[in-house]
Write a protein that holds these residues in place. Structure first.
Motif, PDB file in Angstrom:
ATOM      1  N   GLY A   9       1.027  -1.156   0.326  1.00 61.85           N
ATOM      2  CA  GLY A   9      -0.308   0.201  -0.033  1.00 61.85           C
ATOM      3  C   GLY A   9       0.834   1.166   0.451  1.00 61.85           C
ATOM      4  N   HIS A  10       2.197   0.959   0.134  1.00 63.66           N
ATOM      5  CA  HIS A  10       2.651   1.962   0.161  1.00 63.66           C
ATOM      6  C   HIS A  10       2.285   3.062  -1.083  1.00 63.66           C
ATOM      7  N   ALA A  11       2.959   4.870  -1.086  1.00 66.24           N
ATOM      8  CA  ALA A  11       2.483   4.952  -2.149  1.00 66.24           C
ATOM      9  C   ALA A  11       3.512   5.861  -3.119  1.00 66.24           C
ATOM     10  N   HIS A  12       5.090   5.584  -2.937  1.00 70.51           N
ATOM     11  CA  HIS A  12       6.233   5.694  -3.428  1.00 70.51           C
ATOM     12  C   HIS A  12       6.656   4.384  -4.338  1.00 70.51           C
ATOM     13  N   LEU A  13       6.714   4.698  -5.831  1.00 73.67           N
ATOM     14  CA  LEU A  13       7.111   3.656  -6.071  1.00 73.67           C
ATOM     15  C   LEU A  13       8.351   4.491  -7.733  1.00 73.67           C
ATOM     16  N   ASP A  40       9.060   1.935  -2.222  1.00 73.76           N
ATOM     17  CA  ASP A  40      10.466   2.331  -1.735  1.00 73.76           C
ATOM     18  C   ASP A  40      10.094   1.377  -0.518  1.00 73.76           C
ATOM     19  N   ASP A  41       8.973   1.009   0.015  1.00 72.71           N
ATOM     20  CA  ASP A  41       8.965   0.715   0.844  1.00 72.71           C
ATOM     21  C   ASP A  41       9.218  -1.279   1.184  1.00 72.71           C
ATOM     22  N   CYS A  42       8.582  -1.961   0.873  1.00 71.19           N
ATOM     23  CA  CYS A  42       8.788  -2.809   0.949  1.00 71.19           C
ATOM     24  C   CYS A  42       9.776  -3.636  -1.197  1.00 71.19           C
ATOM     25  N   GLY A  43       9.780  -3.044  -1.748  1.00 69.89           N
ATOM     26  CA  GLY A  43      10.895  -3.629  -3.153  1.00 69.89           C
ATOM     27  C   GLY A  43      10.213  -4.195  -3.736  1.00 69.89           C
TER      28      GLY A  43
END
Ligand SMILES: [Zn+2]
Length: 83
Positions: A9-13, A40-43
């Motif tokens: 659900g992280h917003a930044h790719l 950017d968060d989980c890869g």
């Protein structure tokens, strides 16, 4: 492609490139520098359908000997229960 990670659900790719391993039966194809978006968060990595279709078509061309790969690698193979 969605702008949010479907995994966490992280917003930044971030647009980047990666190594993609395509499997077709027992045959593996490694493609270097494949464009993708990486969370950017989980890869987690996301690919365009057109990118994946291009890799599939290339693998088919290699498997049917319509084309030769740029290079080949020898890879190690293990069975987990024998480790
Ligand atoms: Zn994520």
């Amino acid at each position: 492609m969605s702008s949010n990670c479907q995994f966490c659900g992280h917003a930044h790719l971030t647009p980047t490139t990666t190594r993609y391993i395509h499997q077709q039966g027992d045959e593996l194809l490694i493609v270097e520098e494949v464009p993708c978006l990486r969370c950017d968060d989980c890869g987690e990595e996301y690919f365009d359908v057109s990118t994946l279709k291009k890799i599939e078509a290339d693998h088919l061309a290699l498997a049917t000997h319509r084309k030769r790969p740029a290079r080949t690698l020898e890879v190690a193979v293990e069975t987990f229960s024998a480790l």
